[in-house]
Design a protein around this motif. Structure first.
Motif, PDB file in Angstrom:
ATOM      1  N   LEU A 100       0.873  -1.169   0.000  1.00  0.00           N
ATOM      2  CA  LEU A 100       0.000   0.000   0.000  1.00  0.00           C
ATOM      3  C   LEU A 100       0.910   1.218   0.000  1.00  0.00           C
ATOM      4  O   LEU A 100       1.384   1.663   1.049  1.00  0.00           O
ATOM      5  CB  LEU A 100      -0.909  -0.007   1.229  1.00  0.00           C
ATOM      6  CG  LEU A 100      -2.109  -0.954   1.135  1.00  0.00           C
ATOM      7  CD1 LEU A 100      -2.708  -1.231   2.493  1.00  0.00           C
ATOM      8  CD2 LEU A 100      -3.169  -0.389   0.189  1.00  0.00           C
ATOM      9  N   GLY A 101       1.208   1.680  -1.190  1.00  0.00           N
ATOM     10  CA  GLY A 101       2.109   2.817  -1.334  1.00  0.00           C
ATOM     11  C   GLY A 101       1.566   3.710  -2.430  1.00  0.00           C
ATOM     12  O   GLY A 101       0.350   3.986  -2.449  1.00  0.00           O
ATOM     13  N   THR A 102       2.420   4.120  -3.335  1.00  0.00           N
ATOM     14  CA  THR A 102       1.966   4.896  -4.487  1.00  0.00           C
ATOM     15  C   THR A 102       0.901   4.095  -5.233  1.00  0.00           C
ATOM     16  O   THR A 102      -0.144   4.600  -5.631  1.00  0.00           O
ATOM     17  CB  THR A 102       3.164   5.177  -5.425  1.00  0.00           C
ATOM     18  OG1 THR A 102       4.197   5.733  -4.652  1.00  0.00           O
ATOM     19  CG2 THR A 102       2.772   6.098  -6.547  1.00  0.00           C
ATOM     20  N   GLY A 103       1.188   2.811  -5.418  1.00  0.00           N
ATOM     21  CA  GLY A 103       0.212   1.892  -6.017  1.00  0.00           C
ATOM     22  C   GLY A 103      -0.169   0.846  -4.991  1.00  0.00           C
ATOM     23  O   GLY A 103       0.260   0.904  -3.839  1.00  0.00           O
ATOM     24  N   ASP A 208      -0.424  15.191   2.378  1.00  0.00           N
ATOM     25  CA  ASP A 208      -1.110  16.395   2.856  1.00  0.00           C
ATOM     26  C   ASP A 208      -2.423  16.034   3.547  1.00  0.00           C
ATOM     27  O   ASP A 208      -2.762  16.597   4.593  1.00  0.00           O
ATOM     28  CB  ASP A 208      -1.419  17.356   1.695  1.00  0.00           C
ATOM     29  CG  ASP A 208      -0.168  17.747   0.933  1.00  0.00           C
ATOM     30  OD1 ASP A 208       0.850  18.007   1.585  1.00  0.00           O
ATOM     31  OD2 ASP A 208      -0.203  17.782  -0.317  1.00  0.00           O
ATOM     32  N   ILE A 209      -3.154  15.099   2.940  1.00  0.00           N
ATOM     33  CA  ILE A 209      -4.443  14.772   3.581  1.00  0.00           C
ATOM     34  C   ILE A 209      -4.193  14.008   4.882  1.00  0.00           C
ATOM     35  O   ILE A 209      -4.918  14.150   5.849  1.00  0.00           O
ATOM     36  CB  ILE A 209      -5.464  14.074   2.648  1.00  0.00           C
ATOM     37  CG1 ILE A 209      -5.044  12.664   2.276  1.00  0.00           C
ATOM     38  CG2 ILE A 209      -5.770  14.867   1.416  1.00  0.00           C
ATOM     39  CD1 ILE A 209      -6.236  11.851   1.766  1.00  0.00           C
ATOM     40  N   SER A 210      -3.104  13.229   4.905  1.00  0.00           N
ATOM     41  CA  SER A 210      -2.761  12.531   6.153  1.00  0.00           C
ATOM     42  C   SER A 210      -2.467  13.555   7.245  1.00  0.00           C
ATOM     43  O   SER A 210      -2.939  13.441   8.380  1.00  0.00           O
ATOM     44  CB  SER A 210      -1.563  11.622   5.905  1.00  0.00           C
ATOM     45  OG  SER A 210      -1.008  11.180   7.108  1.00  0.00           O
ATOM     46  N   GLY A 297       4.973  -0.344   2.182  1.00  0.00           N
ATOM     47  CA  GLY A 297       4.493   0.813   1.415  1.00  0.00           C
ATOM     48  C   GLY A 297       4.231   2.014   2.294  1.00  0.00           C
ATOM     49  O   GLY A 297       3.810   1.895   3.449  1.00  0.00           O
ATOM     50  N   GLY A 298       4.507   3.179   1.727  1.00  0.00           N
ATOM     51  CA  GLY A 298       4.439   4.434   2.468  1.00  0.00           C
ATOM     52  C   GLY A 298       3.049   4.794   2.960  1.00  0.00           C
ATOM     53  O   GLY A 298       2.899   5.400   4.025  1.00  0.00           O
ATOM     54  N   LEU A 299       2.010   4.429   2.198  1.00  0.00           N
ATOM     55  CA  LEU A 299       0.650   4.792   2.628  1.00  0.00           C
ATOM     56  C   LEU A 299       0.355   4.129   3.973  1.00  0.00           C
ATOM     57  O   LEU A 299      -0.078   4.778   4.924  1.00  0.00           O
ATOM     58  CB  LEU A 299      -0.368   4.342   1.559  1.00  0.00           C
ATOM     59  CG  LEU A 299      -1.836   4.557   1.919  1.00  0.00           C
ATOM     60  CD1 LEU A 299      -2.161   6.026   2.109  1.00  0.00           C
ATOM     61  CD2 LEU A 299      -2.745   3.953   0.847  1.00  0.00           C
ATOM     62  N   TYR A 300       0.624   2.839   4.048  1.00  0.00           N
ATOM     63  CA  TYR A 300       0.362   2.114   5.298  1.00  0.00           C
ATOM     64  C   TYR A 300       1.297   2.585   6.405  1.00  0.00           C
ATOM     65  O   TYR A 300       0.895   2.767   7.545  1.00  0.00           O
ATOM     66  CB  TYR A 300       0.544   0.617   5.049  1.00  0.00           C
ATOM     67  CG  TYR A 300       0.080  -0.232   6.210  1.00  0.00           C
ATOM     68  CD1 TYR A 300      -1.272  -0.531   6.374  1.00  0.00           C
ATOM     69  CD2 TYR A 300       0.982  -0.724   7.144  1.00  0.00           C
ATOM     70  CE1 TYR A 300      -1.707  -1.299   7.441  1.00  0.00           C
ATOM     71  CE2 TYR A 300       0.550  -1.495   8.212  1.00  0.00           C
ATOM     72  CZ  TYR A 300      -0.795  -1.781   8.349  1.00  0.00           C
ATOM     73  OH  TYR A 300      -1.221  -2.537   9.414  1.00  0.00           O
ATOM     74  N   GLU A 301       2.545   2.833   6.030  1.00  0.00           N
ATOM     75  CA  GLU A 301       3.538   3.189   7.048  1.00  0.00           C
ATOM     76  C   GLU A 301       3.298   4.586   7.632  1.00  0.00           C
ATOM     77  O   GLU A 301       3.405   4.795   8.830  1.00  0.00           O
ATOM     78  CB  GLU A 301       4.937   3.102   6.423  1.00  0.00           C
ATOM     79  CG  GLU A 301       6.021   3.218   7.459  1.00  0.00           C
ATOM     80  CD  GLU A 301       7.403   3.293   6.849  1.00  0.00           C
ATOM     81  OE1 GLU A 301       7.562   2.968   5.651  1.00  0.00           O
ATOM     82  OE2 GLU A 301       8.325   3.707   7.577  1.00  0.00           O
ATOM     83  N   HIS A 302       2.966   5.536   6.764  1.00  0.00           N
ATOM     84  CA  HIS A 302       2.947   6.931   7.219  1.00  0.00           C
ATOM     85  C   HIS A 302       1.556   7.519   7.461  1.00  0.00           C
ATOM     86  O   HIS A 302       1.426   8.704   7.700  1.00  0.00           O
ATOM     87  CB  HIS A 302       3.676   7.812   6.196  1.00  0.00           C
ATOM     88  CG  HIS A 302       5.110   7.403   6.006  1.00  0.00           C
ATOM     89  ND1 HIS A 302       6.014   7.434   7.029  1.00  0.00           N
ATOM     90  CD2 HIS A 302       5.773   6.941   4.920  1.00  0.00           C
ATOM     91  CE1 HIS A 302       7.184   7.018   6.588  1.00  0.00           C
ATOM     92  NE2 HIS A 302       7.059   6.705   5.305  1.00  0.00           N
ATOM     93  N   TYR A 303       0.513   6.690   7.322  1.00  0.00           N
ATOM     94  CA  TYR A 303      -0.836   7.221   7.494  1.00  0.00           C
ATOM     95  C   TYR A 303      -1.527   6.404   8.600  1.00  0.00           C
ATOM     96  O   TYR A 303      -2.285   5.449   8.321  1.00  0.00           O
ATOM     97  CB  TYR A 303      -1.595   7.125   6.168  1.00  0.00           C
ATOM     98  CG  TYR A 303      -2.798   8.030   6.032  1.00  0.00           C
ATOM     99  CD1 TYR A 303      -3.554   8.432   7.137  1.00  0.00           C
ATOM    100  CD2 TYR A 303      -3.199   8.478   4.773  1.00  0.00           C
ATOM    101  CE1 TYR A 303      -4.654   9.249   6.994  1.00  0.00           C
ATOM    102  CE2 TYR A 303      -4.306   9.307   4.619  1.00  0.00           C
ATOM    103  CZ  TYR A 303      -5.028   9.679   5.734  1.00  0.00           C
ATOM    104  OH  TYR A 303      -6.133  10.484   5.582  1.00  0.00           O
ATOM    105  N   ARG A 307      -4.113   3.072   8.483  1.00  0.00           N
ATOM    106  CA  ARG A 307      -3.665   1.796   9.049  1.00  0.00           C
ATOM    107  C   ARG A 307      -4.706   1.261  10.040  1.00  0.00           C
ATOM    108  O   ARG A 307      -5.065   0.100  10.024  1.00  0.00           O
ATOM    109  CB  ARG A 307      -2.350   2.068   9.769  1.00  0.00           C
ATOM    110  CG  ARG A 307      -1.485   0.867   9.979  1.00  0.00           C
ATOM    111  CD  ARG A 307      -0.057   1.272  10.219  1.00  0.00           C
ATOM    112  NE  ARG A 307       0.142   2.083  11.400  1.00  0.00           N
ATOM    113  CZ  ARG A 307       0.971   3.133  11.455  1.00  0.00           C
ATOM    114  NH1 ARG A 307       1.652   3.497  10.381  1.00  0.00           N
ATOM    115  NH2 ARG A 307       1.117   3.816  12.557  1.00  0.00           N
ATOM    116  N   LYS A 308      -5.183   2.167  10.877  1.00  0.00           N
ATOM    117  CA  LYS A 308      -6.141   1.759  11.916  1.00  0.00           C
ATOM    118  C   LYS A 308      -7.448   1.256  11.266  1.00  0.00           C
ATOM    119  O   LYS A 308      -7.976   0.223  11.652  1.00  0.00           O
ATOM    120  CB  LYS A 308      -6.422   2.975  12.817  1.00  0.00           C
ATOM    121  CG  LYS A 308      -7.275   2.683  14.000  1.00  0.00           C
ATOM    122  CD  LYS A 308      -7.255   3.859  14.984  1.00  0.00           C
ATOM    123  CE  LYS A 308      -8.517   3.933  15.790  1.00  0.00           C
ATOM    124  NZ  LYS A 308      -9.651   4.584  15.138  1.00  0.00           N
TER     125      LYS A 308
END
Ligand code: BGC
Length: 352
Positions: A100-103, A208-210, A297-303, A307-308
């Motif tokens: 779960l990142g860019t794609g 930004d939305i995160s 992936g960055g989406l899961y890691e940084h948001y 994640r929750k």
């Protein structure tokens, strides 16, 4: 090249040997052998028509030759497969890997006999890894809105990667922008004028939305900052900021829940959702065992809120009892490590 130059003497290959490389390639490939495969199509905003249909390993070899690098690819792997290999090396309970990142994409371990279209030799382990390319999943049941349709129509790959466009980091920010634009035009959300930047595709990014979504301050200071620095909106009433947070929440929750549904779908397919208890034929003998899903992936890691939502939905869909035996674990940079392990295990110098 810089990395190779920085390596100490101990890591230099013996004379006459090339360095061997695991090549993580995060696009759909028709794999023709462990170290060859041609690109089916680009995703995630890449558009280099020349590359489609080409053997990506050959292309990398040619590029390395031009730079004078004596290296060869011994394993070509999708990032999901790399993540699975990297995590499974330490933990045999890993049955699924998700990016779960860019794609977005997922792969899982399947019983070879369950793969009806495979007619090759049976693998010794009795199982094979399936790269699902789930980013291209589509169903009329997906909760697609006009904003998704417009985003798709204006993307570089219209009609493709429908699931990815509702879930992954490349797109969530732009979905939020599209809804804000509509509210600015129809309901004067930011005053009588529509901020010009709102018309610019991809100006609002998922980080930004995160940031706005995670804003815990009483006056939603971070939200105000993002709206000002990115959209050029200098002052917003608290009510408007709250509405922006609510929108980020909706878009992130939808994406996370869809990804969670995909994960539970895989667990169902391999009988790790409790269904083995009633139908043994579809099972991998793993019922009752712990199942780990490796996530990268960055989406899961940084948001964290994304994640929750994802974790909550997996648990909700599985039910408490089964969920106690399932965990989703971040395997940071797992895909690169896994590709290196696969390259090492396919080395042409093994035993020499
Ligand atoms: C690609 C997949 C890749 C995923 C995550 C998708 O756009 O099609 O091959 O695994 O992104 O990087």
């Amino acid at each position: 090249m810089r990395f190779v130059e920085s390596e100490g003497e101990n890591y230099h290959p013996k004379p006459g040997r090339d360095r061997e490389l695991g090549f993580t390639f995060s696009f759909p490939v028709k794999q023709t052998s462990i170290n060859s495969g041609y690109l089916i199509k680009w995703t995630k905003g890449f558009a280099i028509p020349d590359g489609v249909g080409k053997d990506v390993v050959q292309a990398l070899h040619d590029a390395m030759k031009r730079r004078g690098l004596a290296m060869r690819v011994t394993a070509l792997v999708n990032d999901t497969v790399g993540a699975l290999a990297g995590a499974r090396y330490w933990n045999e309970d890993v049955m699924v890997a998700v990016i779960l990142g860019t794609g977005t994409n997922a792969c899982y371990v399947e019983r070879a006999e369950a793969i009806t279209k495979y007619h090759g030799e049976s693998p010794r382990s009795g199982s094979m890894v399936i790269n699902m390319e789930w980013g291209n999943f589509w169903s009329s049941h997906l909760p697609r809105t006009i904003y998704d349709e417009d985003l798709d129509a204006e993307s570089l790959n219209p009609g493709e990667q429908g699931f990815e466009k509702m879930v992954s980091g490349m797109y969530l920010g732009d979905i939020v922008r599209r809804v804000l634009l509509k509210m600015a035009e129809d309901s004067f959300l930011f005053g009588t004028e529509v901020p010009a930047n709102l018309y610019k595709p991809n100006i609002l990014r998922t980080p930004d939305i995160s940031k706005m979504h995670q804003d815990e301050s009483a006056d939603l200071r971070e939200v105000a900052k993002v709206l000002k620095s990115i959209l050029g909106v200098s002052s917003t009433p608290l009510k408007v900021r709250m509405l922006v947070v609510e929108l980020c929440d909706l878009v992130a929750e939808r994406g996370a829940r869809l990804a969670a549904a995909g994960i539970v779908g895989i667990l169902k397919k391999i009988g790790r959702d409790g269904s083995c208890l009633s139908n043994r034929s579809k099972c991998d003998q793993g019922e009752g065992r712990h199942t780990t899903i490796a996530m990268d992936g960055g989406l899961y890691e940084h948001y964290p809120k994304f994640r929750k939502y994802l974790q909550e939905t997996v648990a909700h869909l599985l039910g408490e009892e089964i969920a106690a035996n399932v965990s989703v674990e971040l395997s940071k940079d797992g895909s690169g490590i896994g590709a290196a392990l696969l390259a090492a295990s396919h080395s042409q110098y093994v035993n020499t």
